[in-house]
Write a protein that holds these residues in place. Sequence first.
Motif, PDB file in Angstrom:
ATOM      1  N   TYR A  68       6.168   4.310  -7.433  1.00 47.46           N
ATOM      2  CA  TYR A  68       4.987   4.698  -8.336  1.00 47.46           C
ATOM      3  C   TYR A  68       5.404   4.403  -9.828  1.00 47.46           C
ATOM      4  N   ALA A  77       5.950   0.780 -10.679  1.00 46.57           N
ATOM      5  CA  ALA A  77       4.481   0.308 -10.786  1.00 46.57           C
ATOM      6  C   ALA A  77       4.188   0.573 -12.192  1.00 46.57           C
ATOM      7  N   THR A  94      -4.893   2.094 -10.456  1.00 45.43           N
ATOM      8  CA  THR A  94      -4.076   1.104  -9.139  1.00 45.43           C
ATOM      9  C   THR A  94      -2.850   1.619  -8.723  1.00 45.43           C
ATOM     10  N   CYS A  95      -2.110   2.016  -9.857  1.00 43.80           N
ATOM     11  CA  CYS A  95      -0.616   2.456  -9.441  1.00 43.80           C
ATOM     12  C   CYS A  95      -0.958   3.824  -8.642  1.00 43.80           C
ATOM     13  N   TYR A 145      -1.930   2.740  -4.718  1.00 42.44           N
ATOM     14  CA  TYR A 145      -1.136   2.377  -4.039  1.00 42.44           C
ATOM     15  C   TYR A 145       0.240   3.117  -3.746  1.00 42.44           C
ATOM     16  N   HIS A 146       0.307   4.038  -4.705  1.00 39.30           N
ATOM     17  CA  HIS A 146       1.725   4.795  -4.389  1.00 39.30           C
ATOM     18  C   HIS A 146       1.727   6.379  -4.259  1.00 39.30           C
ATOM     19  N   SER A 199      -6.050   3.475   3.746  1.00 38.22           N
ATOM     20  CA  SER A 199      -5.312   2.392   3.607  1.00 38.22           C
ATOM     21  C   SER A 199      -5.039   1.922   2.302  1.00 38.22           C
ATOM     22  N   GLN A 200      -4.166   1.367   1.519  1.00 36.45           N
ATOM     23  CA  GLN A 200      -4.147   1.206   0.011  1.00 36.45           C
ATOM     24  C   GLN A 200      -4.976   0.636  -0.514  1.00 36.45           C
ATOM     25  N   GLU A 201      -5.703  -0.356   0.289  1.00 35.24           N
ATOM     26  CA  GLU A 201      -6.861  -0.981  -0.110  1.00 35.24           C
ATOM     27  C   GLU A 201      -8.219  -0.049  -0.209  1.00 35.24           C
ATOM     28  N   LEU A 208      -7.691   2.114  -3.259  1.00 35.86           N
ATOM     29  CA  LEU A 208      -8.133   1.486  -4.616  1.00 35.86           C
ATOM     30  C   LEU A 208      -9.698   1.237  -4.718  1.00 35.86           C
TER      31      LEU A 208
END
Length: 182
Positions: free
Chosen positions: A40, A43, A73-74, A77-78, A113-115, A118
Amino acid sequence: MSLAIGISSDKHVSKWVEYKNDDGVTLAKFKIRGVNYKPYKVALDRSRTNLNQNLEIKQIEQDAKTSTEMLITCCAYHLIEDWSGLKSTVLDENGEIVLDEKDEPILVDLPFSQENALNVLLNGDIGVIIWDFIDTNAKKIQYEHDIEKAQILGKLRKPTTGSKTENMQKQQRKSKTQSTKP
């Protein structure tokens, strides 16, 4: 005199946090990482570098991201490690929301999921609110972890102003000058 330093290989901290409505009813649960999670932090550094390098404002691409979108976004994803209780509407082949016999949207579990994270944060109707919730709790989780770690290591002390040290140094200098006088 010596300085004892505790070295820890476990810098990853995460915790399940409940997302509640105004009545205190739990709507979803998020497993959130602390803000010191290295991917993180990297990123964030890269997103800041990217913003600083792309300062051209005359021509901006349609898919360019704002600084807020980069932070989101960071986070997606993290900082979000998992979730439970999130639902999504079912869409037909035309992208229209599918309704049940009572004309209410059909909801299905939204797997983590990360997607998906997001998409929820950037495109969800309360995405920014959830992002703020995740960000605030990630900071809180890290702070609590750091305080607990400091207490365990016995390093939690009141900060000093340095005046005691300065006074000792002055006294030492004074005693040296007095001892060298004839």
